[in-house]
Design a protein around this motif. Structure first.
Motif, PDB file in Angstrom:
ATOM      1  N   ILE C 440       0.835  -1.201   0.000  1.00  0.00           N
ATOM      2  CA  ILE C 440       0.000   0.000   0.000  1.00  0.00           C
ATOM      3  C   ILE C 440       0.868   1.249   0.000  1.00  0.00           C
ATOM      4  CG2 ILE C 440      -1.610   1.342   1.396  1.00  0.00           C
ATOM      5  CD1 ILE C 440      -2.774  -1.356   2.314  1.00  0.00           C
ATOM      6  N   TYR C 441       1.872   1.207   0.874  1.00  0.00           N
ATOM      7  CA  TYR C 441       2.693   2.382   1.086  1.00  0.00           C
ATOM      8  C   TYR C 441       3.574   2.684  -0.114  1.00  0.00           C
ATOM      9  CZ  TYR C 441       5.898   5.514   3.460  1.00  0.00           C
ATOM     10  OH  TYR C 441       6.636   6.589   3.802  1.00  0.00           O
ATOM     11  N   LYS C 442       4.159   1.610  -0.697  1.00  0.00           N
ATOM     12  CA  LYS C 442       5.156   1.826  -1.748  1.00  0.00           C
ATOM     13  C   LYS C 442       4.549   1.812  -3.148  1.00  0.00           C
ATOM     14  CE  LYS C 442       9.216   1.754   0.362  1.00  0.00           C
ATOM     15  NZ  LYS C 442      10.386   1.065   0.801  1.00  0.00           N
ATOM     16  N   VAL C 443       3.445   1.114  -3.327  1.00  0.00           N
ATOM     17  CA  VAL C 443       2.920   0.952  -4.685  1.00  0.00           C
ATOM     18  C   VAL C 443       1.574   1.646  -4.874  1.00  0.00           C
ATOM     19  CG1 VAL C 443       2.229  -0.704  -6.447  1.00  0.00           C
ATOM     20  CG2 VAL C 443       4.120  -1.241  -4.906  1.00  0.00           C
ATOM     21  N   VAL C 444       0.625   1.328  -3.997  1.00  0.00           N
ATOM     22  CA  VAL C 444      -0.739   1.810  -4.220  1.00  0.00           C
ATOM     23  C   VAL C 444      -0.844   3.317  -3.996  1.00  0.00           C
ATOM     24  CG1 VAL C 444      -3.140   1.565  -3.544  1.00  0.00           C
ATOM     25  CG2 VAL C 444      -1.650  -0.435  -3.579  1.00  0.00           C
ATOM     26  N   LEU C 445      -0.312   3.782  -2.863  1.00  0.00           N
ATOM     27  CA  LEU C 445      -0.443   5.211  -2.556  1.00  0.00           C
ATOM     28  C   LEU C 445       0.219   6.106  -3.604  1.00  0.00           C
ATOM     29  CD1 LEU C 445      -0.248   5.762   1.289  1.00  0.00           C
ATOM     30  CD2 LEU C 445      -2.142   6.164  -0.272  1.00  0.00           C
ATOM     31  N   PRO C 446       1.466   5.802  -4.012  1.00  0.00           N
ATOM     32  CA  PRO C 446       2.056   6.656  -5.056  1.00  0.00           C
ATOM     33  C   PRO C 446       1.210   6.680  -6.316  1.00  0.00           C
ATOM     34  CG  PRO C 446       3.733   5.284  -4.080  1.00  0.00           C
ATOM     35  CD  PRO C 446       2.435   4.816  -3.518  1.00  0.00           C
ATOM     36  N   ALA C 447       0.681   5.519  -6.698  1.00  0.00           N
ATOM     37  CA  ALA C 447      -0.120   5.486  -7.922  1.00  0.00           C
ATOM     38  C   ALA C 447      -1.397   6.299  -7.764  1.00  0.00           C
ATOM     39  CB  ALA C 447      -0.460   4.043  -8.295  1.00  0.00           C
ATOM     40  N   ALA C 448      -1.943   6.316  -6.537  1.00  0.00           N
ATOM     41  CA  ALA C 448      -3.217   7.005  -6.317  1.00  0.00           C
ATOM     42  C   ALA C 448      -3.023   8.463  -5.933  1.00  0.00           C
ATOM     43  CB  ALA C 448      -4.013   6.291  -5.234  1.00  0.00           C
ATOM     44  N   SER C 449      -1.764   8.886  -5.745  1.00  0.00           N
ATOM     45  CA  SER C 449      -1.545  10.202  -5.136  1.00  0.00           C
ATOM     46  C   SER C 449      -2.126  11.378  -5.921  1.00  0.00           C
ATOM     47  CB  SER C 449      -0.068  10.429  -4.840  1.00  0.00           C
ATOM     48  OG  SER C 449       0.662  10.351  -6.029  1.00  0.00           O
ATOM     49  N   PRO C 450      -2.060  11.417  -7.257  1.00  0.00           N
ATOM     50  CA  PRO C 450      -2.670  12.586  -7.918  1.00  0.00           C
ATOM     51  C   PRO C 450      -4.163  12.685  -7.624  1.00  0.00           C
ATOM     52  CG  PRO C 450      -1.352  11.330  -9.466  1.00  0.00           C
ATOM     53  CD  PRO C 450      -1.443  10.509  -8.234  1.00  0.00           C
ATOM     54  N   GLY C 451      -4.837  11.544  -7.616  1.00  0.00           N
ATOM     55  CA  GLY C 451      -6.272  11.546  -7.324  1.00  0.00           C
ATOM     56  C   GLY C 451      -6.548  12.015  -5.909  1.00  0.00           C
ATOM     57  N   ILE C 452      -5.756  11.503  -4.972  1.00  0.00           N
ATOM     58  CA  ILE C 452      -5.935  11.902  -3.573  1.00  0.00           C
ATOM     59  C   ILE C 452      -5.687  13.395  -3.425  1.00  0.00           C
ATOM     60  CG2 ILE C 452      -4.978  11.655  -1.264  1.00  0.00           C
ATOM     61  CD1 ILE C 452      -4.451   8.726  -1.911  1.00  0.00           C
ATOM     62  N   LEU C 453      -4.625  13.861  -4.097  1.00  0.00           N
ATOM     63  CA  LEU C 453      -4.281  15.277  -4.015  1.00  0.00           C
ATOM     64  C   LEU C 453      -5.400  16.145  -4.575  1.00  0.00           C
ATOM     65  CD1 LEU C 453      -1.779  16.517  -2.858  1.00  0.00           C
ATOM     66  CD2 LEU C 453      -0.906  16.833  -5.172  1.00  0.00           C
ATOM     67  N   SER C 454      -5.989  15.697  -5.679  1.00  0.00           N
ATOM     68  CA  SER C 454      -7.052  16.522  -6.259  1.00  0.00           C
ATOM     69  C   SER C 454      -8.237  16.579  -5.307  1.00  0.00           C
ATOM     70  CB  SER C 454      -7.456  16.009  -7.638  1.00  0.00           C
ATOM     71  OG  SER C 454      -8.266  14.878  -7.515  1.00  0.00           O
ATOM     72  N   GLY C 455      -8.475  15.482  -4.566  1.00  0.00           N
ATOM     73  CA  GLY C 455      -9.536  15.511  -3.563  1.00  0.00           C
ATOM     74  C   GLY C 455      -9.223  16.503  -2.459  1.00  0.00           C
ATOM     75  N   ILE C 456      -7.951  16.550  -2.072  1.00  0.00           N
ATOM     76  CA  ILE C 456      -7.568  17.473  -0.994  1.00  0.00           C
ATOM     77  C   ILE C 456      -7.725  18.917  -1.455  1.00  0.00           C
ATOM     78  CG2 ILE C 456      -5.602  18.266   0.361  1.00  0.00           C
ATOM     79  CD1 ILE C 456      -4.736  15.336   0.570  1.00  0.00           C
ATOM     80  N   ILE C 457      -7.350  19.179  -2.725  1.00  0.00           N
ATOM     81  CA  ILE C 457      -7.518  20.538  -3.229  1.00  0.00           C
ATOM     82  C   ILE C 457      -9.001  20.902  -3.294  1.00  0.00           C
ATOM     83  CG2 ILE C 457      -7.115  22.065  -5.179  1.00  0.00           C
ATOM     84  CD1 ILE C 457      -4.638  20.542  -5.807  1.00  0.00           C
ATOM     85  N   LEU C 458      -9.806  19.919  -3.682  1.00  0.00           N
ATOM     86  CA  LEU C 458     -11.256  20.131  -3.696  1.00  0.00           C
ATOM     87  C   LEU C 458     -11.738  20.539  -2.305  1.00  0.00           C
ATOM     88  CD1 LEU C 458     -12.816  19.522  -6.309  1.00  0.00           C
ATOM     89  CD2 LEU C 458     -13.728  17.496  -5.193  1.00  0.00           C
ATOM     90  N   ALA C 459     -11.181  19.859  -1.295  1.00  0.00           N
ATOM     91  CA  ALA C 459     -11.543  20.177   0.085  1.00  0.00           C
ATOM     92  C   ALA C 459     -11.108  21.593   0.430  1.00  0.00           C
ATOM     93  CB  ALA C 459     -10.908  19.166   1.031  1.00  0.00           C
ATOM     94  N   VAL C 460      -9.942  22.009  -0.076  1.00  0.00           N
ATOM     95  CA  VAL C 460      -9.485  23.383   0.163  1.00  0.00           C
ATOM     96  C   VAL C 460     -10.535  24.361  -0.344  1.00  0.00           C
ATOM     97  CG1 VAL C 460      -7.785  25.124  -0.503  1.00  0.00           C
ATOM     98  CG2 VAL C 460      -7.037  22.823   0.095  1.00  0.00           C
ATOM     99  N   GLY C 461     -11.060  24.060  -1.537  1.00  0.00           N
ATOM    100  CA  GLY C 461     -12.098  24.906  -2.104  1.00  0.00           C
ATOM    101  C   GLY C 461     -13.280  25.050  -1.162  1.00  0.00           C
ATOM    102  N   ARG C 462     -13.643  23.947  -0.534  1.00  0.00           N
ATOM    103  CA  ARG C 462     -14.777  24.008   0.402  1.00  0.00           C
ATOM    104  C   ARG C 462     -14.444  24.866   1.608  1.00  0.00           C
ATOM    105  NH1 ARG C 462     -18.689  19.330   2.378  1.00  0.00           N
ATOM    106  NH2 ARG C 462     -19.900  21.138   3.001  1.00  0.00           N
ATOM    107  N   VAL C 463     -13.219  24.676   2.154  1.00  0.00           N
ATOM    108  CA  VAL C 463     -12.844  25.455   3.344  1.00  0.00           C
ATOM    109  C   VAL C 463     -12.868  26.944   3.016  1.00  0.00           C
ATOM    110  CG1 VAL C 463     -11.082  25.862   5.075  1.00  0.00           C
ATOM    111  CG2 VAL C 463     -11.388  23.574   4.139  1.00  0.00           C
ATOM    112  N   ILE C 464     -12.321  27.296   1.841  1.00  0.00           N
ATOM    113  CA  ILE C 464     -12.250  28.715   1.459  1.00  0.00           C
ATOM    114  C   ILE C 464     -13.639  29.340   1.456  1.00  0.00           C
ATOM    115  CG2 ILE C 464     -11.776  30.289  -0.437  1.00  0.00           C
ATOM    116  CD1 ILE C 464      -9.549  28.488  -1.313  1.00  0.00           C
ATOM    117  N   GLY C 465     -14.621  28.582   0.991  1.00  0.00           N
ATOM    118  CA  GLY C 465     -15.937  29.168   0.812  1.00  0.00           C
ATOM    119  C   GLY C 465     -16.838  29.098   2.030  1.00  0.00           C
ATOM    120  N   GLU C 466     -16.451  28.342   3.050  1.00  0.00           N
ATOM    121  CA  GLU C 466     -17.355  28.132   4.182  1.00  0.00           C
ATOM    122  C   GLU C 466     -17.545  29.385   5.021  1.00  0.00           C
ATOM    123  OE1 GLU C 466     -19.681  26.663   5.205  1.00  0.00           O
ATOM    124  OE2 GLU C 466     -19.477  25.190   3.610  1.00  0.00           O
TER     125      GLU C 466
END
Lengths: 296, 252, 539
Positions: C440-466
């Motif tokens: 998970i740590y060495k293979v899955v997470l790196p492969a999924a990281s752009p998707g996870i990051l985009s989710g986090i940025i999406l969350a930033v958008g929510r925080v900004i607007g709240e």
């Protein structure tokens, strides 16, 4: 789990499990505290009077806590906003999944994302300074604020939700259905309206219900444009106050620990029950839509 | 005999973008006969049958050269696509009943073509279902969801749906490939009956099926018609060695 | 071509329906363009009509009537962003009991340090006559007195917010070259009483600034042309050797010229329809009736100063620098809490759990959490973090509440990202003898990281607007957040407060503009990441 898993891995798995439980624990916590804070109101105020009276004077000598006007306000504003948003939202969703070429579909999608990202205070500003003057000019309203303006703003705010779910559900409809209809000599529009939309029905309805949830839970934008009078709304141009507005307005001056403060949590309970009910509906329709697209 | 051609393709080339899927395909399909299109997967037979009622119009990036004549008239220039599809119906590989009731499925075509009268619709639905040999099985559940009946019944429902529009030609794109043997044989029987009133073009990858039901057969290979003619001739006396190899199961 | 009627009808129907669909799409897009365009426009530009007692024309060198041969200049500190000043503001600067602030004039939070040139008594007398009026005749204690030109120059250079009236005569030409001189608007429009009489419930009170000249050049001949009574316009002019002299240069030639002041004033008071330009001071001292002047102003709204200055006076003055920083700090801390929890929850749900009833309940929990409105989160945060855990209204309460709020966004997008990692990746790693965790740590997470990051940025958008969730958890202190329990204000709250307390609508819009740019940045970020995921999957 096999027994030969190293113990630290099992520890980490446990940690992950605990983190996975944070959401459900929060939901339970939120439910508990809102109810714990709000229910004691009924020791002093009759349950039915609370729900069925529209007399809200919490700071009077002989206080009265009736939130019917706010319940009606919420429902009224939400209904009108959906009447505005549903046709436009479904049409735009149809456009994106059926008519648009990839370039246009990407342009519209970026636009919708932006629309969804605009903070509600900015919608409020827009409503107050742009929509309200228009309403004021076109109608007999003095301020331009009220049910109609709030509904227009909410309608715009829930558009992205409805557009997205419509597009996704339409795209999930198997191509065979579309071809089946076209092969019978149906026009593309007949195919969309008689086959695709009925087939995507559950998904679209789930999106609409999601929109209802957003609309009923929205606070800041309506607060800025609905006029905020604690009265029963009499028409489209009437000032109104919704459940959310009541909480945010009165919490500002309710004395800590007073019955007034408690009543705001009770208002929160009513809102919360609305939302839970809506969530269940969404869940139901989503499940149905999933079943449909995955065949039987 | 030439006047008896219901449909005829003349030197059809078809491109998906840059890829050419059909090369110089010419074929006559006779009235009230069953024409079978056979060949290995990806040989262009499905692509070809979709040309006949312009279903390829739906797909982006497709360009077609050459002419297809229906009753001697060009389907591209002399027909409106809607009119054409009313006369040339199509049954697909996978049964694709609409998510509505059995009745509504069959009534779908007549309704969109402007028939509103309830008794008239009832009549059309019953006749079509009878013609598709499905009436007895579904008459008690006409108003139940069509997705609730079996796969074979669904496919016959799709045939009934096409018949309800009262076409002259029925195109069938591997109509039995998703079905069990019993359902398949019922549909084959049905085709045999239908050809009295309709011209039928059927794509199949099932040699025996082609042999059993068709009057004429065309063998497609890599986008080209290698050989076509009366079914007995293709099956028992093919001229082309490739045809023979395919018929005898050496490849495909 | 033979087309049946039903087909024709169906095609017509399709045409109509399609146009309606396109119309609705157009509507959606134009609504978006309108909202963003409107807010940005109002954020960058302010257009409004402001009512003044004086005309827009301003004069640099001013002199009092008693000492007409001694012209004065108003010089100010370089940092003060003022390009003209109203005469009443000048008087206030010197005579207000509490020290005045440039904020009222330029919105910069800077105290005004006025000084007077008092090289000798006559200078002092002349200047004090200029800066006092009948009502405000006492010069405040905060005013410094300066005796030499050099002293004046060093004061104006060294004291931030300083301003002073200095006699031009005592300086050599070069000395004033680098000093900021501010012209003064000091001319009002006085009329005969009859002009402002109430007739049929109508009263002429104001006049547009571009109409003033037309009163004197003969374009208007009757007051009823600009909404006044039916009276002939009688323009008159007073001319002497001082400032009044300068006024006459702006005139047309139809005005009657007076050289005796008393004569002039009495003519003005006694002639029906008379109008004249007079010094602002005379309006008061001679008790003249005046018209307000409406000036159509187009100004830049959002400036760089607004971004880098600290807010003051509830946001009416200064900028939003601390509020921007508070917003960023809230985002960072919310992410510090929510992203590990969210990502790990997603890992459990995707990688470890098997689909059973309990997991379905966990998922239902996430879904429900996502649907709870922000005001309900606000109530919960208020009762739980603020009151029960006694963290008070402040940064930590808000962070924790918002963390719960954006958790579903992060969990869901991370789940999707993890799901999209092909199983072959996992199998490959496991086949090499790696443990599940290492995989998970060495293979899955790196492969999924752009998707996870985009989710986090999406969350930033929510925080900004709240906003709603923060009102009762974060409070509204606009100073820089200094401790976990200190109350703070973020951009969205600031917009609401500027609006709700009617502090400044222009500033609400310029803050909204900043917020919109942040949202655009967030959207750009997610789009780039998603684009990268797509190319990654294609290759």
């Amino acid at each position: 789990m096999k027994n030969d898993t190293p113990s630290h891995e099992r520890f980490i798995e446990l940690m992950l499990f605990l983190f996975a439980c944070v959401s459900i624990i929060s939901v339970i916590g939120i439910t508990f505290f809102i109810f714990e804070e709000g229910l004691p109101l009924f020791v002093h105020v009759n349950f039915f009077e609370f729900l069925l009276s529209s007399d809200w004077s919490p700071t009077a000598d002989n206080p009265s806590f009736g939130i019917l006007a706010f319940i009606i306000g919420s429902i009224f504003v939400t209904t009108i906003s959906l009447i505005i948003a549903v046709p436009i939202g479904i049409a735009t969703g149809v456009f994106m999944s059926e008519y648009a070429n990839p370039k246009w579909s990407s342009i519209v999608r970026k636009g919708i994302e932006l629309l969804a990202g605009i903070p509600s205070v900015i919608y409020g500003l827009f409503g107050f300074f742009f929509i309200a003057p228009i309403i004021r000019t076109l109608t007999s309203s003095d301020t331009g604020l009220g049910v109609l303006t709030a509904s227009i703003i909410l309608g715009i705010m829930v558009l992205p939700t409805i557009i997205n779910t419509t597009e996704v559900s339409l795209r999930a409809v198997p191509r065979e259905l579309k071809e089946g209809s076209l092969a019978l000599g149906a026009t593309y529009w007949q195919t969309i309206i008689r086959t695709l939309i009925p087939a995507a029905r559950s998904g679209i309805i789930a999106g609409i219900v999601l929109g209802i949830g957003r609309s009923i839970g929205e606070t800041m934008a309506v607060l800025m444009v609905a006029g905020n009078s604690p009265i029963m709304p009499k028409g489209l141009l009437s000032n109104t106050r919704t459940l959310t507005m009541n909480i945010v307005t009165d919490l500002k001056y309710a004395e800590v620990g007073s019955l007034h403060e408690t009543s705001l949590f009770t208002t929160g309970i009513v809102l919360f029950i609305f939302i839970l009910f809506i969530n269940l509906l969404v869940h139901y329709f989503m499940k149905k839509s999933l079943e449909r697209t995955q065949g039987k | 005999m030439v006047e008896n051609n219901k449909l005829s393709a003349k030197r059809v080339d078809l491109f998906y973008g840059d890829f050419q899927a059909l090369h110089d395909v010419s074929l006559n399909m006779e009235k009230n006969k069953v024409t079978a299109l056979i060949g290995p997967s990806g040989c262009g037979k499905s692509t070809f049958i979709r040309c006949l009622n312009r279903m390829n119009d739906v797909i982006e990036g497709v360009t077609i050269h050459g002419d297809i004549l229906y009753d001697g008239k060009n389907i591209r220039t002399d027909f409106d696509v809607i009119e054409l599809r009313k006369q040339i119906g199509m049954v697909f590989q996978k049964p694709n009943p609409f998510p509505m009731t059995v009745f509504e499925n069959v009534a779908y075509g007549p309704k969109i073509h402007g028939i509103k009268d309830k008794t008239r619709l009832d009549e059309i639905v019953e006749t079509s279902l009878r013609d598709a040999a499905l009436w007895d099985e579904v008459k008690d559940r006409l108003h139940k969801p069509a997705l609730g009946i079996s796969g074979g019944q669904q496919q016959r429902l799709c045939i009934a749906r096409v018949l309800a529009v009262n076409p002259e030609v029925v195109l069938m794109d591997e109509p039995t490939s998703a079905l069990d043997p019993i359902s398949t044989s019922r549909i084959e029987d049905l085709i045999d009956v239908l050809k009295r009133d309709y011209t039928i073009v059927i794509v199949t990858h099932n040699m025996q099926q082609a042999g059993r039901i068709s009057d004429k057969t065309a063998f497609f290979y890599q986008g080209v018609i290698v050989e076509d003619g009366p079914t007995e001739k293709i099956f028992f006396n093919p001229e082309n060695p490739q045809t023979e190899a395919y018929i005898t199961g050496k490849f495909g | 071509m033979n087309i049946q009627q039903s087909t024709r009808r169906a095609k017509r129907e399709e045409k109509v329906a399609k146009s309606v669909v396109y119309l609705f799409v157009f509507l959606t897009l134009s609504v978006l363009v309108w909202i963003v365009g409107y807010v940005l426009f109002k954020g960058f530009v302010t257009i409004k009509d402001t009512s003044y007692e004086v005309t827009p024309s301003s004069i640099e060198s001013i002199a009092s009537e008693k000492y007409p041969e001694e012209p004065y200049l108003l010089i100010v500190h370089d940092k003060v962003r003022v390009d003209e000043i109203l005469y009443e503001e000048l008087i206030e600067m010197y005579t207000k009991r509490r020290q005045a602030n440039w904020g009222d004039i330029t919105q910069q939070n800077l105290k005004i340090w006025p000084f007077m040139y008092a090289g000798n008594t006559s200078f002092y007398d002349a200047a004090s006559e200029l800066v006092t009026s009948e009502e405000s005749d006492e010069i405040g204690d905060h005013v410094s007195y300066i005796n030499t030109p050099e002293e004046a120059l060093s004061y104006i250079e060294n004291v931030e917010g300083s301003a002073g009236l200095v006699p031009v005569g005592v300086f050599s030409e070069d000395q004033l070259k680098d000093v900021k001189v501010v012209p003064v608007r000091m001319v009002g429009v006085a009329v005969n009483d009859g002009v402002t009489a109430i007739i049929d419930n109508m009263q002429l009170r104001e006049i547009r600034s571009d109409e003033v000249d037309h009163l004197f050049d003969g374009t208007y001949t009757n007051w009823n042309q600009i909404g006044g009574p039916d009276l002939r316009i009688v323009p008159i002019v007073y001319q002497d050797s001082s400032i009044y002299g300068e006024l006459t240069t702006q005139l047309g030639n139809i005005a009657e010229v007076y050289t005796d002041k008393d004569d002039f004033i009495s003519t003005l008071k006694n002639t029906e329809g008379a109008v004249a330009r007079v010094l602002f001071k005379d309006l008061e001292e001679e008790e003249l009736t005046s018209l307000s002047i409406i000036k159509h102003e187009v100004k830049r709204n959002l400036t760089i100063h607004y971004l880098i200055e600290e807010p003051a006076r509830s946001g009416a003055w200064g900028g939003i620098s601390t509020i921007i920083i508070n917003t960023l700090v809230l985002i960072i801390f919310t992410l510090v809490f929510s992203s590990p929890i969210g990502v790990m929850a997603a890992i459990y749900l995707i990688e470890y759990s098997t689909e059973n009833r309990f997991i379905r309940i966990l998922r239902l929990g996430t879904e429900t959490l996502a649907g709870i409105p922000s005001i309900v989160f606000g109530l919960f945060g208020y009762i739980f973090f603020v009151e029960l855990l006694d963290m008070g209204i402040g940064f930590i309460s808000a962070t924790l509440t918002v963390t719960l709020m954006i958790l579903p966004t992060i969990i869901r997008t991370s789940e999707e990202a993890l799901k999209s990692v092909p199983n072959t990746f996992r199998e490959g790693s496991l086949a090499l003898g790696a443990t599940k965790l290492t995989t998970i740590y060495k293979v899955v997470l790196p492969a999924a990281s752009p998707g996870i990051l985009s989710g986090i940025i999406l969350a930033v958008g929510r925080v900004i607007g709240e906003t709603a969730v923060l009102i009762y958890t974060l409070g509204s202190n606009y100073e820089l957040v200094s401790s976990p329990t200190s109350s703070a204000r973020v951009l969205s709250l600031h917009i609401y407060n500027l609006f709700a307390e009617a502090i400044s609508f222009e500033r609400a819009f310029s803050t909204a503009t900043v917020l919109i740019f942040m949202i655009l940045l967030v959207n750009y970020g997610t789009n780039t990441l998603i684009g990268r995921i797509n190319t990654q999957q294609r290759s």
